[in-house]
Design an enzyme around this catalytic site. Structure first.
Site, PDB file in Angstrom:
ATOM      1  N   THR A   1      36.223  43.110  34.594  1.00  0.00           N
ATOM      2  CA  THR A   1      34.970  42.897  35.313  1.00  0.00           C
ATOM      3  C   THR A   1      34.153  41.831  34.980  1.00  0.00           C
ATOM      4  O   THR A   1      33.382  41.140  35.999  1.00  0.00           O
ATOM      5  CB  THR A   1      34.318  44.026  35.707  1.00  0.00           C
ATOM      6  OG1 THR A   1      34.030  44.724  34.265  1.00  0.00           O
ATOM      7  CG2 THR A   1      35.497  44.791  36.306  1.00  0.00           C
TER       8      THR A   1
ATOM      9  N   LYS B   1      31.763  38.743  36.798  1.00  0.00           N
ATOM     10  CA  LYS B   1      30.344  38.648  36.921  1.00  0.00           C
ATOM     11  C   LYS B   1      29.892  37.030  36.628  1.00  0.00           C
ATOM     12  O   LYS B   1      29.072  36.314  37.219  1.00  0.00           O
ATOM     13  CB  LYS B   1      29.717  39.379  35.574  1.00  0.00           C
ATOM     14  CG  LYS B   1      29.834  40.811  35.790  1.00  0.00           C
ATOM     15  CD  LYS B   1      29.831  41.706  34.632  1.00  0.00           C
ATOM     16  CE  LYS B   1      30.075  42.957  34.482  1.00  0.00           C
ATOM     17  NZ  LYS B   1      30.134  43.740  33.239  1.00  0.00           N
TER      18      LYS B   1
ATOM     19  N   LYS C   1      32.800  40.854  25.476  1.00  0.00           N
ATOM     20  CA  LYS C   1      33.492  41.835  25.971  1.00  0.00           C
ATOM     21  C   LYS C   1      33.910  42.571  24.739  1.00  0.00           C
ATOM     22  O   LYS C   1      33.431  42.256  23.394  1.00  0.00           O
ATOM     23  CB  LYS C   1      34.842  41.436  26.750  1.00  0.00           C
ATOM     24  CG  LYS C   1      35.587  40.375  25.833  1.00  0.00           C
ATOM     25  CD  LYS C   1      36.651  39.978  26.361  1.00  0.00           C
ATOM     26  CE  LYS C   1      36.435  38.795  27.481  1.00  0.00           C
ATOM     27  NZ  LYS C   1      36.825  39.397  28.974  1.00  0.00           N
ATOM     28  N   ARG C   2      34.267  44.073  24.565  1.00  0.00           N
ATOM     29  CA  ARG C   2      34.677  44.743  23.639  1.00  0.00           C
ATOM     30  C   ARG C   2      35.601  43.749  22.899  1.00  0.00           C
ATOM     31  O   ARG C   2      36.318  43.192  23.081  1.00  0.00           O
ATOM     32  CB  ARG C   2      35.519  46.106  23.890  1.00  0.00           C
ATOM     33  CG  ARG C   2      34.206  47.149  24.281  1.00  0.00           C
ATOM     34  CD  ARG C   2      33.204  47.578  23.364  1.00  0.00           C
ATOM     35  NE  ARG C   2      33.860  48.121  22.328  1.00  0.00           N
ATOM     36  CZ  ARG C   2      33.503  49.459  22.221  1.00  0.00           C
ATOM     37  NH1 ARG C   2      32.910  50.164  23.008  1.00  0.00           N
ATOM     38  NH2 ARG C   2      34.342  50.105  21.167  1.00  0.00           N
TER      39      ARG C   2
ATOM     40  N   LYS D   1      42.265  40.895  23.640  1.00  0.00           N
ATOM     41  CA  LYS D   1      41.323  40.230  24.399  1.00  0.00           C
ATOM     42  C   LYS D   1      41.276  38.741  23.529  1.00  0.00           C
ATOM     43  O   LYS D   1      40.782  37.869  24.157  1.00  0.00           O
ATOM     44  CB  LYS D   1      39.973  41.045  24.410  1.00  0.00           C
ATOM     45  CG  LYS D   1      39.992  42.124  25.270  1.00  0.00           C
ATOM     46  CD  LYS D   1      38.597  42.745  25.212  1.00  0.00           C
ATOM     47  CE  LYS D   1      38.493  43.958  26.087  1.00  0.00           C
ATOM     48  NZ  LYS D   1      38.250  43.727  27.609  1.00  0.00           N
TER      49      LYS D   1
ATOM     50  N   HIS E   1      43.783  52.734  34.078  1.00  0.00           N
ATOM     51  CA  HIS E   1      43.218  51.680  33.699  1.00  0.00           C
ATOM     52  C   HIS E   1      43.956  50.659  32.462  1.00  0.00           C
ATOM     53  O   HIS E   1      43.168  49.744  32.259  1.00  0.00           O
ATOM     54  CB  HIS E   1      41.825  52.121  33.090  1.00  0.00           C
ATOM     55  CG  HIS E   1      40.960  52.291  34.079  1.00  0.00           C
ATOM     56  ND1 HIS E   1      40.034  51.536  34.674  1.00  0.00           N
ATOM     57  CD2 HIS E   1      40.747  53.324  34.893  1.00  0.00           C
ATOM     58  CE1 HIS E   1      39.270  52.003  35.653  1.00  0.00           C
ATOM     59  NE2 HIS E   1      39.685  53.323  35.735  1.00  0.00           N
TER      60      HIS E   1
HETATM   61  C1  LIG Z   1      31.272  44.316  32.351  1.00  0.00           C
HETATM   62  C2  LIG Z   1      31.002  44.627  31.118  1.00  0.00           C
HETATM   63  C3  LIG Z   1      31.916  45.137  30.288  1.00  0.00           C
HETATM   64  C4  LIG Z   1      33.380  44.611  30.776  1.00  0.00           C
HETATM   65  O1  LIG Z   1      33.932  43.293  30.215  1.00  0.00           O
HETATM   66  P1  LIG Z   1      35.335  42.603  30.317  1.00  0.00           P
HETATM   67  O2  LIG Z   1      35.386  41.233  30.077  1.00  0.00           O
HETATM   68  O3  LIG Z   1      36.004  42.794  31.526  1.00  0.00           O
HETATM   69  O4  LIG Z   1      36.034  43.618  29.220  1.00  0.00           O
HETATM   70  C5  LIG Z   1      31.871  45.427  28.997  1.00  0.00           C
HETATM   71  N1  LIG Z   1      30.687  45.495  28.399  1.00  0.00           N
HETATM   72  C6  LIG Z   1      29.552  45.293  29.378  1.00  0.00           C
HETATM   73  C7  LIG Z   1      28.223  45.381  28.765  1.00  0.00           C
HETATM   74  C8  LIG Z   1      29.667  44.845  30.633  1.00  0.00           C
HETATM   75  O5  LIG Z   1      28.484  44.585  31.322  1.00  0.00           O
END
Ligand SMILES: *Cc1c(COP(=O)(O)O)cnc(C)c1O
Length: 852
Positions: free
Chosen positions: A678, A682, A570-571, A576, A379
């Protein structure tokens, strides 16, 4: 208790987006709901709280799952398909009620039943605690995969840990992150079924004695693993798979002789030590911290799971074509195990241990079975995230496993030295053991050697791992390496979270897209249809208004719903590059201040995400964003042209409200650092446009939609590499770009923190002198690209046309596609897409069945 009762207009709106109910179902659901309120919750309507109503409904829905669940498991027992085991230390599930109602097709009936009872179902849905047993993308991926395995009719099991405390709740106070324990089980979990009758012993510590029958693990401390099963319903196919999470339990017979009362009391108190193993999820995302407790978590999960898998293998219905019930010859034909990162990689030496020390197989036989069974998903390539456990620690906690790892390594290195005689460099880089003052086990190397398949999670990432972390392994065994681009489940991430858009799509192209997301392609002709464009815009504004209401209520910030919703959730991590976003925000602010009459496209820029509690720089980034927001949001010159909102406590249930309201999705990691992402998928599925780098799955998103429908900026992966090799000097960019220089000077001089002018010196120091993620190098390209974004936003017709083309091109990013590829290319199973008979239909094949 105050309760919102729906108006008729609200109810009509709800029917239009959530469907019309079957009348027979409605009265049955009302009865069941009342029965649970009375008998399960022991309440009447006078004293029941909204939470009681949630539990009454959850129990009602759960009842509808039970027959399907039992029948699915009976069916697996009878047909004995190859079982797929997904092993993950994280499952970031979120709420389960609405998803379950949709998947078993009782949502419309439940809506109507609760309406008739005078209750607002959406208010009840809000009472459910998130199952936050994950940090971010990796854990959410595991949850999407379970949904897709059930939908594709794969005999899949999710195995993991039942943490008593999930990911912490984030509070922002004085612009800083505070962490609050997530006591998610306080009111009980209506979905889980504890199975205290199936406890499994797991050993720790002790030592290894040689004996005539082989090595013996003696003087170990035993902890019990107790399974809790949760249903995983497929989408309207009557399949219900199982997620089995382990909870640590202390054995009762740990010591039976006590000399006094005090010792007895202490012994009971000490039961906590064992049970602490599954107390709390480690809140690190993409970073390794080599703690003993975490090692014990990983091993408890792995050992209990493998014992359970072997028990199920041995008690399977005996097939006449197979060698014998107890033989392991058929093991890898009947069992596939997928390792979600290296977190469960101890499963490799654990299977070896069980096959040799318990089942009496030879090393060679055990090794062949092991490598045919396991597959490993990588990952990340960030070095700080790779697990490297101290040999001393493993020796102490798992002495037998250390022996086995050394033995795997010895045989592996022997092969290497035969292939590359005299090449000590090869031996060093391919070894499972890293030499040094504190010798370490490289878990990624262990996972590669012990698996028949190694995959990355997006095309670019799978290429990078072959060139970097696993370069020499790729040269050795190129056939092991694969790509499986991540995906998301369209049920949660469109049908459930965005019913308005979902209905609009179904009106145009039918409902097949829900399980065959590629069919969204059929929307392409409507991209220029003015009526459809207007309808998409209407849904988007409704979603924006709903989010604006939440933001006003929760954070007391009024936002302009006509402004562009520019969102990065995101985190929080340096790679990032939330800081790059922050520099853009300050740049816009300075442009307004320089010329208060400047015509700019109004934006509401929202950033959300949790920082690991021990990650200083990530916490500083949160602080900076909040400080910048404070200044900008309170500056009367700015008005409603620019607002900055930190979205506190980002989590799955919040994501479901944020993402459908986004106009612009920020996916701006340094090229080569985000394995897939991911979140990006979305947003695309929900009709936001993306501004992003050529990183992770952004690359494939662009391929699907065409480069004219996405805003790509900055260095690509090769340019990043070249800049690192040439030597990155942030000062060059600082000195040559006046706007950038102003922004950095402001941060450095306390413009956003006048009472603590030195507050962000450390942030500026990193950006100028130690920035691994090259923020300044992409600044100018990012600002220019954002100008293009604003320009397009001024043309709503054209903007929405591109949004529709984004939605229409997002089919590839369904986790159904991802899982079908894992099934065929790694696990050796064919998705059946089978629809099992509904509970009221004849049982046929499952007569006399026995579930296990
Ligand atoms: C999808 C999701 C992530 C992953 O987000 P990235 O932008 O791909 O890092 C992290 N936290 C939550 C709550 C999510 O639904």
């Amino acid at each position: 208790m105050s309760r919102h009762v729906q108006t008729d207009a609200e109810r009509r709106k709800q029917i239009s987006v959530r469907g019309i109910a079957d009348v027979g179902n409605v009265s049955e659901i009302k009865q069941s709901f009342n029965r649970h309120l009375h008998y399960t919750l022991v309440k009447d309507r006078n004293v029941a709280t909204t939470r009681d109503y949630f539990f009454a409904l959850a129990n009602t829905v759960r009842d509808h799952l039970v027959s399907r669940w039992i029948r699915t498991q009976q069916n697996y027992y009878e047909k004995d398909p190859k079982r797929v085991y997904y092993l993950s230390l994280e499952y970031y599930i979120g709420r389960q009620l609405t998803n379950t109602m949709i998947n078993i097709d009782v949502q419309a009936a439940c809506d109507e039943a609760l309406y008739q009872l005078g209750l607002d179902i959406e208010e009840l849905e809000e009472m459910e605690e998130d199952a936050g047993l994950g940090n971010g993308g990796l854990g959410r991926l595991a949850a999407c995969f379970l949904d897709s395995m059930a939908t594709l009719g794969i005999a899949g099991y999710g195995y993991g840990l039942r943490y008593e405390y999930g990911i912490f709740a984030q509070k922002i106070e004085n612009c800083e992150q505070l962490e609050e324990p997530d006591d998610w089980l306080r009111f009980g979990n209506p979905w889980e079924k504890p199975r205290p009758e199936y406890l499994i012993p797991v050993n720790f510590y002790g030592r290894i004695e040689d004996s005539p029958t082989g090595p013996k693990w003696v003087d170990a401390m035993t902890v019990l693993a107790m399974p809790y099963d949760s249903p995983v319903p497929g989408y309207q196919n009557n399949v219900v798979n199982t997620m089995r999470l382990w909870s640590a339990k202390s054995p009762v017979n740990f010591d039976l002789k006590f000399f006094n009362n005090g010792e007895y009391i202490q012994a009971v108190i000490d039961r906590n030590v064992a049970e602490n193993i599954t107390r709390v999820l480690y809140p690190n995302d993409n970073v390794f911290e080599g703690r003993e407790l975490r090692l014990k978590q990983e091993y408890l999960m792995v050992s209990a799971t493998l014992q359970d898998i072997i028990r199920r293998y041995k008690t399977r219905k005996f097939g006449s074509t197979e060698p014998s019930r107890t033989s392991f010859d058929a093991f890898s034909d009947k069992v596939a195990i997928q390792l979600n990162d290296t977190h469960p990689a101890l499963a490799i030496p654990e299977l070896m241990r069980i096959l040799m020390d318990v089942e009496g197989l030879s090393w060679d036989t055990a090794w062949e079975i092991t490598t045919k069974t396991f597959a490993y998903t990588n990952h990340t390539v960030l070095p700080e995230a790779l697990e490297r456990w101290s040999c001393g620690l493993i020796q102490h906690v798992l002495p037998r496993h250390m022996q086995i790892i050394y033995e795997i390594n010895a045989k592996h290195l022997k092969e290497i030295s035969e292939k590359y005689p005299g090449n000590v460099d090869k031996l060093r880089v391919l070894s499972l053991i890293e030499e040094g003052d504190d010798k370490k086990v490289n878990m990624a190397n262990l996972a590669v050697v012990g698996s028949h398949s190694v995959n990355g999670v997006a095309a670019i990432h799978s290429e990078i791992i072959k060139k970097s972390v696993f370069k020499d392994f790729y040269e050795l065994t190129p056939e092991k390496f694969q790509n499986k681009t991540n995906g998301i489940t369209p049920r949660r991430w469109l049908v459930m979270c965005n019913p308005g858009l979902s209905d609009l799509i179904s009106d145009k192209i039918g409902i097949e897209w829900i399980v065959h997301l590629d069919q969204l392609q059929k929307l392409k002709p409507f991209a220029t249809n003015v009526n459809f464009i207007r309808a998409v815009q209407t849904v988007k504004s409704e979603n924006k208004m709903r989010l604006a209401e939440i933001i006003e209520k929760q954070f007391n910030i009024k936002i302009n719903v006509a402004s562009m919703f520019d969102i990065q959730v995101k985190r929080i991590h340096e790679y990032k590059r939330q800081l790059l976003n922050c520099l853009h925000i300050i740049t816009l602010y300075n442009r307004i201040k320089r010329d208060p009459n400047v015509k700019i496209v109004p934006r509401t820029i929202m950033i959300g995400g949790k920082a690991a509690p021990g990650y200083h720089m990530a916490k500083q980034i949160i602080r900076l964003i909040n400080k910048v927001a404070e200044v900008i949001n309170n500056d009367p010159v700015v008005g409603d042209r620019l607002k900055v909102v930190f979205l506190e406590n980002y989590r799955v249930s919040f994501a479901e409200k944020i993402i459908p309201a986004a106009d612009l999705s920020e996916q701006i990691s340094t090229a080569g650092t985000e394995a897939s992402g991911t979140g990006n998928m979305k947003f695309m599925l929900n009709g936001a446009l993306t501004i992003g780098t050529l990183d992770g799955a952004n690359v494939e998103m662009m391929e699907e939609m065409g480069k004219e429908n996405i805003f790509i900026f900055g260095m690509d992966e090769h340019e990043v590499l070249a800049l690192h090799q040439k030597g990155y000097n942030a000062w060059d960019y600082y000195n040559s770009n006046a706007e950038l220089r102003t922004v950095i000077d402001q941060i450095n001089n306390g413009f956003f923190s006048p009472n603590q002018p030195d507050l962000f010196k450390d942030v500026v120091n990193v950006l100028l002198n130690h920035d691994r993620f090259l923020v300044f190098a992409d600044y100018e390209a990012y600002i220019q690209c954002q100008e293009k974004v604003s320009e397009l936003y001024m043309n709503p017709q054209e903007w929405t046309r591109k949004c529709i083309l984004n939605i229409a091109s997002s089919g590839k990013f369904s986790s159904d596609r991802t899982i079908a590829e894992y099934a065929r290319e790694i696990w050796g199973v064919e998705p059946s897409w089978e629809k099992l008979p509904a509970p009221h239909e004849p049982k046929e094949l499952v007569e006399n069945g026995k579930a296990n």
